[in-house]
Design an enzyme around this catalytic site. Structure first.
Site, short mmCIF file in Angstrom:
data_model
loop_
_atom_site.label_atom_id
_atom_site.label_comp_id
_atom_site.label_asym_id
_atom_site.label_seq_id
_atom_site.Cartn_x
_atom_site.Cartn_y
_atom_site.Cartn_z
N TYR A 22 0.86 -1.18 0.00
CA TYR A 22 0.00 0.00 0.00
C TYR A 22 0.90 1.24 0.00
O TYR A 22 1.46 1.60 1.05
CB TYR A 22 -0.90 0.02 1.23
CG TYR A 22 -1.76 -1.22 1.41
CD1 TYR A 22 -3.00 -1.32 0.80
CD2 TYR A 22 -1.32 -2.28 2.20
CE1 TYR A 22 -3.79 -2.46 0.96
CE2 TYR A 22 -2.09 -3.42 2.37
CZ TYR A 22 -3.32 -3.50 1.76
OH TYR A 22 -4.10 -4.63 1.91
N GLU A 31 8.12 24.05 24.70
CA GLU A 31 7.25 25.09 24.14
C GLU A 31 7.98 26.39 23.82
O GLU A 31 7.44 27.24 23.10
CB GLU A 31 6.09 25.35 25.09
CG GLU A 31 5.14 24.16 25.18
CD GLU A 31 4.05 24.33 26.22
OE1 GLU A 31 3.00 23.67 26.08
OE2 GLU A 31 4.24 25.12 27.17
#
Length: 435
Positions: A335, A412
């Site tokens: 696939y 962050e």
């Protein structure tokens, strides 16, 4: 120097100084705007992290994105593309071309094991199984960064020479069984037309290296990927009498071992690296019953089309020959997931100064065996895909939990660099286009 040559030189230098001054002013404005929106970007990222959604199920995430783009006054906001995709079109105040920015939104069927106060507790059904759900690959950061870029550029729209299109994509990790999704489906549904026909596209991915560093690589940056399924069919019998049947488990084990010799012994590894991994094996229900069938699921990674063709030929031949020798059968199904993430070399060279003005650390990185369906866009238009470092302070690349780990975390402090980087790439690219 005097005369007409001196006049031409002086005029050229004046234009160069003026261009550099404009670029410096633009970067200052981007940095200031990124600073101003940073707290909101962090808040978005934490909210998305705490409420992750699997591929083709990003309903809440898509609504958050679409509501934000509408609140910014985007000229167009399209939803429902490839199930849950969102495209926003921001037209600048000056004429020019169109550039696209892309972020992916989906999470993974991974149960989080971090100690973050906003760690995911979400659960969902994935391919018939009850699973934990986690943003273990940083797509929460990608979405929050691009939402921040939308805020930055909306505030500068009067000076934007052209159009910036924002593509928020579902199902980058692959659609559930029996469904279509991701970049390929977005393209099939005309996403580039919806996005005002951009002439280039940019994207980034968080990566476990030094926080705030940008890694780029011209040409092949990430591997092509194919999903692999091999079903071995034998003959069921009692575990005490294996000679009365054909044992597909031992055949599957022999196939799995033999497959590793293909990249290591049968391919010319000086051309390009390749990997075959079997990540899942299912067969049987009891220890004293040899089953009829065994299913193996895996992945294939490579960087060269010719190498891929040879690898697939050898893989099928190896699996079927080993099964046949044991009196079993092997069915091999491939696939295709994505091609090589190919960073257009001219575009990469042209945008390198933009990367260097947006981030303090810019490094030409190594090839990555991971795959990205961003490559589908790059088959249509030139694209540049870079890595954004997000390691915690004092944590080296080999110590950090990798993407897809239940312990994966994002520093962050790097989000602001991501906002600056995509904003700068978009504006600098448009500034270079004929008007």
């Amino acid at each position: 120097m005097t005369g007409p040559h001196a006049f031409v030189l002086g005029a050229t230098l004046s234009l160069l100084f003026a261009f550099n001054a404009l670029a410096d002013d633009r970067q200052t404005r981007i940095s200031s705007a990124a600073d101003a929106v940073n707290a909101q970007v962090i808040a978005w990222r934490r909210d998305l992290h705490q409420h992750p959604e699997l591929s083709n199920r990003e309903v809440r995430t898509a609504k958050l994105v679409a509501d934000h783009l509408r609140a910014l006054g985007f000229d167009e906001v399209h939803t429902g593309i490839a199930h849950t995709g969102v495209v926003g079109v921001l037209k600048g105040g000056k004429p020019g071309g169109t550039v696209a920015l892309r972020a992916d939104m989906d999470a993974l069927p991974v149960e989080e094991r971090s100690d973050l106060p906003f760690a995911s507790k979400a659960r969902a059904e994935y391919n018939g199984q009850d699973v934990g759900v986690m943003h273990a690959c940083g797509h929460d950061a990608h979405t929050a960064i691009l939402m921040g870029v939308a805020s930055v550029l909306a505030g500068m729209r009067a000076d934007i020479p052209g159009t910036v299109s924002f593509i928020f994509q579902p199902a980058e990790e692959g659609a559930p069984e029996g469904e279509e999704g991701g970049a390929k489906l977005m393209l099939a549904q005309g996403v580039l037309n919806t996005a005002a026909n951009p002439s280039a596209i940019f994207g980034l991915h968080v990566w476990p290296v030094q926080a705030g560093a940008i890694l780029y690589r011209p040409r092949g940056a990430m591997a092509a990927s194919d999903e692999l399924r091999i079903v071995v069919t034998g003959k069921q019998t009692h575990g005490s009498s294996p000679w009365r049947g054909v044992d597909p488990i031992i055949v599957a084990a022999q196939i799995m071992t033999a497959l590793q010799a293909i990249p290591s012994r049968q391919l010319d590894i000086t051309k390009a690296p390749a990997v075959i991994t079997i990540g899942s094996i299912h067969g049987g229900v009891r220890g004293n019953i040899i089953p009829d069938t065994v299913e193996m699921i895996g992945t294939i990674r490579n960087f060269d089309d010719d190498v891929r063709k040879e690898l697939l030929t050898r893989l099928e031949r190896t699996a079927t020959a080993i099964a046949s020798a044991a009196g079993a059968e092997a069915t091999v199904t491939i696939y295709p997931y994505s091609g090589v993430t190919w960073n257009d070399p001219d575009l990469t060279a042209r945008m390198l100064p933009s990367l260097q003005s947006a981030a303090q650390t810019v490094i030409e990185g190594p090839i990555v065996m991971g795959a990205e369906d961003f490559s589908w866009y790059q088959k249509q238009i030139p694209g540049l895909f870079v890595m954004l470092g997000v390691n915690m302070p004092g944590v080296s690349a080999d110590q950090a939990a990798p993407n897809h780990s239940p312990l994966f975390v994002v520093n962050e402090s790097a989000l602001k660099t991501g906002v600056r980087t995509l904003s700068t790439l978009a504006l600098d690219y448009l500034q270079q286009q004929p008007r």
